[in-house]
Design an enzyme around this catalytic site. Structure first.
Site, PDB file in Angstrom:
ATOM      1  N   ARG A 103      -3.174  11.837  -8.179  1.00  0.00           N
ATOM      2  CA  ARG A 103      -3.058  11.357  -6.807  1.00  0.00           C
ATOM      3  C   ARG A 103      -2.810   9.851  -6.743  1.00  0.00           C
ATOM      4  O   ARG A 103      -1.979   9.374  -5.956  1.00  0.00           O
ATOM      5  CB  ARG A 103      -4.299  11.744  -6.007  1.00  0.00           C
ATOM      6  CG  ARG A 103      -4.301  11.286  -4.556  1.00  0.00           C
ATOM      7  CD  ARG A 103      -2.986  11.510  -3.840  1.00  0.00           C
ATOM      8  NE  ARG A 103      -2.457  12.859  -4.009  1.00  0.00           N
ATOM      9  CZ  ARG A 103      -1.178  13.166  -3.826  1.00  0.00           C
ATOM     10  NH1 ARG A 103      -0.297  12.236  -3.526  1.00  0.00           N
ATOM     11  NH2 ARG A 103      -0.772  14.402  -3.982  1.00  0.00           N
ATOM     12  N   LYS A 170       6.662 -21.358  13.180  1.00  0.00           N
ATOM     13  CA  LYS A 170       6.891 -20.306  14.169  1.00  0.00           C
ATOM     14  C   LYS A 170       6.552 -20.792  15.582  1.00  0.00           C
ATOM     15  O   LYS A 170       6.126 -21.940  15.763  1.00  0.00           O
ATOM     16  CB  LYS A 170       6.101 -19.055  13.784  1.00  0.00           C
ATOM     17  CG  LYS A 170       6.560 -18.464  12.444  1.00  0.00           C
ATOM     18  CD  LYS A 170       5.769 -17.241  12.061  1.00  0.00           C
ATOM     19  CE  LYS A 170       6.070 -16.053  12.925  1.00  0.00           C
ATOM     20  NZ  LYS A 170       7.456 -15.554  12.729  1.00  0.00           N
TER      21      LYS A 170
END
Length: 282
Positions: A103, A170
């Site tokens: 997994r 930003k």
């Protein structure tokens, strides 16, 4: 594309932590109960849909850490295109270790292959234009190096890796500084001469102000293809132009046709669907 592999030294702590999370406090009580200790198996990892492979070294390490006697033999390489039924790798060795590591190996391999596949789709969509597809910092915490590697495996390129390897001014930085000019001035007083500076702009007016400051790159945020084309003409090659904001495979060609150098896409690493792969007996 054949990306340069990441060294095991970088990958192993991530794989080890993932295995320990799955093993919990008692190990794999299902496999330990059912599979004899001396049972050996030969299994294959196969593709169940079309896509691009990335993360084979992660799978290899997951099995090796579970049991060094497990042999992992890739039948493809990172960056390779695969289709339903294609064998990607052979896994041979002690059955308990193989099923216990399954997994974790598949989780990472499917996740990274999904990112590579999504990237390849966007790269194909903008073929014929100069624009490169790049990822962002919108990555799964703890998996950034792997996810950015997967983007490269899909034919894309990487934006900055963290807050410390480049400056990206930003909208909130500009709002606090008061103007584009003041934000850039503060950065130049703080950052070293080797650090590149990129500034995000939302309007052509901001871009005009930025052009007088001579930074390295401009992030043209949420602009229409028509506005992007005007912006690229204003820049005239004086800095790198990057487009961002709600980019899809359908919208990417028009954005690329505007002439930008880069198209940055956050969903490549935060919500690309996995590539369906499985481990089956051979």
């Amino acid at each position: 594309m054949d990306p340069c592999p990441l060294p095991d030294l970088m990958i192993e702590p991530i794989i080890r932590a993932a295995l320990l999370e799955d093993l919990g406090r008692a190990g794999d009580i299902t496999s330990d109960a059912i599979i004899p200790q001396d049972y050996r198996t030969h299994m294959v990892i196969t593709a169940r849909q079309h896509g691009v492979v990335a993360g084979l070294d992660c799978a290899r390490l997951a099995f090796r850490l579970m049991d060094p006697a497990i042999q992992f033999r890739p039948a493809a390489r990172d960056g390779a295109k695969v289709g339903p039924g294609d064998i990607i790798a052979h896994v041979e060795g002690p059955g308990r270790g193989v099923l216990t590591g399954e997994r974790t190996a598949l989780n990472l391999l499917c996740r990274l292959s999904g990112i590579a596949s999504a990237t390849a789709g966007l790269v194909e969509a903008v073929s014929g234009h100069k624009a490169q597809i790049v990822c962002t910092r919108k990555t799964t915490p703890g998996l950034r190096a792997l996810e950015k590697y997967a983007v490269r495996a899909g034919g894309g390129s990487n934006h900055r890796f963290g807050l410390d390897d480049a400056v990206l001014v930003k909208d909130n930085h500009i709002a606090i500084a008061g103007s584009v000019r003041e934000a850039v001035a503060r950065v130049r007083r703080h950052a070293g001469h080797m650090v590149k500076i990129e500034v995000e702009v939302d309007t052509l007016t901001q871009l005009e102000e930025l052009l007088a400051l001579g930074v390295d790159a401009v992030l043209l945020d949420n602009m229409s293809p028509e506005t992007l084309k005007t912006a690229v003409g204003m820049v005239g090659g004086r800095m790198i132009t990057e487009a961002s904001g709600r980019v899809t495979r359908e919208s990417a060609p028009a954005i690329a046709a505007a002439g930008v150098d880069l198209i940055s896409v956050g969903w490549l690493t935060h919500s690309a669907p996995i590539l369906d792969l499985g481990l089956d007996t051979h």
